[in-house]
Design an enzyme around this catalytic site. Structure first.
Site, PDB file in Angstrom:
ATOM      1  N   GLU A 177       0.808  -1.226   0.000  1.00 55.15           N
ATOM      2  CA  GLU A 177       0.000   0.000   0.000  1.00 55.15           C
ATOM      3  C   GLU A 177       0.838   1.271   0.000  1.00 55.15           C
ATOM      4  O   GLU A 177       0.572   2.215   0.760  1.00 55.15           O
ATOM      5  CB  GLU A 177      -0.993  -0.009   1.169  1.00 55.15           C
ATOM      6  CG  GLU A 177      -2.021  -1.117   1.044  1.00 55.15           C
ATOM      7  CD  GLU A 177      -3.179  -1.017   2.027  1.00 55.15           C
ATOM      8  OE1 GLU A 177      -3.128  -0.203   2.974  1.00 55.15           O
ATOM      9  OE2 GLU A 177      -4.145  -1.781   1.846  1.00 55.15           O
ATOM     10  N   GLU A 295      -5.481  -8.409  -0.384  1.00 58.58           N
ATOM     11  CA  GLU A 295      -6.248  -8.102   0.841  1.00 58.58           C
ATOM     12  C   GLU A 295      -7.676  -7.809   0.411  1.00 58.58           C
ATOM     13  O   GLU A 295      -7.918  -6.881  -0.371  1.00 58.58           O
ATOM     14  CB  GLU A 295      -5.690  -6.880   1.570  1.00 58.58           C
ATOM     15  CG  GLU A 295      -4.385  -7.131   2.286  1.00 58.58           C
ATOM     16  CD  GLU A 295      -3.930  -5.932   3.115  1.00 58.58           C
ATOM     17  OE1 GLU A 295      -4.788  -5.218   3.670  1.00 58.58           O
ATOM     18  OE2 GLU A 295      -2.705  -5.722   3.185  1.00 58.58           O
TER      19      GLU A 295
HETATM   20  O1  AHR Z   1      -5.427  -5.772   6.982  1.00 51.00           O
HETATM   21  C1  AHR Z   1      -5.300  -4.617   7.748  1.00 51.00           C
HETATM   22  C2  AHR Z   1      -4.571  -3.502   7.008  1.00 51.00           C
HETATM   23  O2  AHR Z   1      -5.338  -3.086   5.914  1.00 51.00           O
HETATM   24  C3  AHR Z   1      -3.238  -3.848   6.391  1.00 51.00           C
HETATM   25  O3  AHR Z   1      -2.195  -3.752   7.288  1.00 51.00           O
HETATM   26  C4  AHR Z   1      -3.098  -2.821   5.317  1.00 51.00           C
HETATM   27  O4  AHR Z   1      -2.325  -3.277   4.228  1.00 51.00           O
HETATM   28  C5  AHR Z   1      -4.524  -2.480   4.932  1.00 51.00           C
HETATM   29  O5  AHR Z   1      -4.752  -1.124   4.929  1.00 51.00           O
END
Ligand code: AHR
Length: 508
Positions: A177, A295
């Site tokens: 990210e 994610e």
């Molecule tokens: O999964 C929780 C968080 O969400 C992670 O650390 C990040 O990559 C995302 O913003």
């Protein structure tokens, strides 16, 4: 719900053959965050603990869940993490402040423990590199430590630390990210692309066959979404294999809208795939870049934003311990349907996360670990790993407004096993109020018998599973009929179902 409940009829038929569901679509994610690692994966004092200190009941549930690949160690955490802190004799490992989540990191669990845990769980490790505050040198050192057989200082250190065989990690994330202002080491697309390109080129000298994931957008509402991907991929397309993207959903007070989250994911994946196609055309590249949706989940992250400024640094705090509802589980099921519908462009997907922290598994000290509601659709859809994915469409032109509503609320994806001997039908009713009678024409698959049919439903869409009542929301037998190759079943509002059909021929 009873047999007299008025229902909307929905007739569906098999449509597009999308591709094969890569087993890596059923991945997960473990971050050094809250009680994900400490108290989740690792709990040496738990009665179920393995000799290595891994929670045995959690391991069993991970196997049952059908997870195939696990991304680690972050997430936001990785952007401030020095992997060297997590190797070697435990009593010599440093305690550090983690500035991403305002935590004290004891470093008892690190890369070697994670890979050992993956071997126990039967999953593939996917490692994320620190390209936030970390440099290329440190990333290359981790690669050598993990994957070089022996005979160099770094690889011999791994051997001395108890892992004589190389970890042989194939999938590597080039940071996390980087487009987000919250990220340690956040930078512009141009600056990140350069950092990733330099690191990827050096990693390829070590092993050209590694699979490298370059960072895309943190979610579809990022102001840089689209432009970020274009710029980063234009610089790195010949050096990487996958473009990452992340997305989370939560109920912002409009349940009907929340239940349609998979429409947003469909569009997001279409847009990322289109951007990849655009960059490939514009750069004349031959590379077959795929999406790594590394994610995704249901998570009300705004609630964390409210508590975060008031927190103090502590070890393994209870944060992000979302308790999932039936409605959340239905959304998770439909997000998995969307991932299957994009099996031709998505190579890796990881539900974030695995245990305690926004996870399908929960664990409390001294209590058996339990399955959250979201565990059930994931476990059902993960059985489609390696299957051919078929989309479904309404069987006829819709002729009433009720048909149109019911049709859009009912979602269905079918997968066929490699030998064609069985099919899995994954269905959801996303309506908050309407019962749906599904009739699905499966004649092309020569369906023979319904081998198993289960429904995830409860009268209250906010029902949850807890330590005291872990089986409040579990799949229960579902009545079905199979007449002349058409599968018929009834879905109550806010429900999820999976049906396994034995097929007579290998037509899949
Ligand atoms: O999964 C929780 C968080 O969400 C992670 O650390 C990040 O990559 C995302 O913003």
């Amino acid at each position: 719900m009873d047999d007299h409940t008025p229902a909307v009829p929905v007739r569906l038929r098999l449509a597009r053959r999308i591709g094969t569901a890569n087993p890596r679509l059923f991945g997960s994610f473990v971050e050094h965050l809250g009680r994900g690692v400490y108290g989740g994966l690792f709990a040496p004092d738990d009665p179920s603990a393995t000799p290595e200190g891994f929670r045995g009941d959690v391991l069993e549930l991970v196997r049952e869940l059908g997870v195939t690949v696990v991304r680690y160690p972050g997430g936001n955490f990785v952007s401030g993490y020095d992997w060297r802190d997590g190797i070697g004799p435990r009593d010599a490992r440093p305690r550090r402040l983690d500035l991403a989540w305002k935590t004290i990191e004891p470093n008892i669990f690190g890369t070697d423990e994670f890979v050992a845990w993956c071997r126990h769980a039967g999953v593939e490790p996917m490692l994320a590199l620190n390209l936030g505050l970390g440099d290329t040198r440190s990333a290359l050192d981790l690669l050598e430590y993990a994957n070089y057989p022996g005979g160099t200082t770094l690889s011999d250190a791994r051997v001395a630390n108890g892992s004589p065989e190389p970890h042989d990690v194939r999938l590597w994330c080039l940071g996390n990210e980087a487009d987000g202002r919250w990220q340690l080491g956040h930078r512009s697309a141009a600056a990140y692309a350069e950092h990733a390109a330099v690191t990827a080129a050096a990693m390829r000298r070590f092993d050209p066959a590694l699979e490298l994931v370059v960072v895309g957008s943190s979610h579809e509402r990022m102001p840089t979404f689209g432009a970020w991907e274009r710029e980063v991929l234009t610089r790195t397309i010949d050096l990487v294999d996958h473009l990452s993207c992340h997305i989370y959903f939560y109920d912002e007070g409009d349940r009907a809208r929340f239940l349609r989250s998979s429409d947003v994911l469909d569009r997001f994946l279409d847009d990322v795939a289109a951007t990849i196609a655009h960059v490939r055309a514009a750069t004349r590249s031959e590379r077959d870049i795929r999406i790594s949706l590394d994610e995704w989940n249901v998570w009300n992250y705004t609630s964390y934003d409210e508590i975060e400024p008031h927190r103090v640094f502590e070890e393994a705090p209870r944060i992000l311990e979302e308790t999932y509802t039936l409605a959340d589980a239905v959304v998770v099921g439909t997000l998995l349907q969307s991932i299957l519908r994009h099996a031709d462009v998505v190579a890796v997907a990881a539900m974030a996360q695995l245990v305690n922290v926004i996870g399908p598994i929960r664990a409390e000290p001294g209590r058996p670990a339990w399955r959250q509601t979201t565990f059930h659709p994931f476990a059902a859809v993960a059985r489609s790993a390696g299957h051919t994915v078929l989309d479904t469409l309404p069987d006829t032109l819709l002729d009433t407004a009720a048909d149109a509503t019911g049709g859009a609320d009912a979602t269905c994806v079918v997968t066929v096993s490699p030998g064609g001997d069985h099919a899995l039908v994954h269905l959801a009713n996303r309506s908050t109020s309407t019962v749906t009678d599904i009739a699905l024409d499966l004649r092309e698959l020569a369906p023979r018998v319904v081998e198993h049919a289960e429904l995830l439903w409860a009268p209250d869409p906010t029902a949850t599973n807890t330590a005291d009542d872990p089986d409040a929301v579990v799949p229960r037998p579902l009545d079905t009929r199979l007449d002349d190759g058409t599968l018929a079943l009834r879905l109550p509002p806010v429900s999820w179902a999976t049906v396994r059909i034995g097929c007579a021929t290998g037509s899949g």
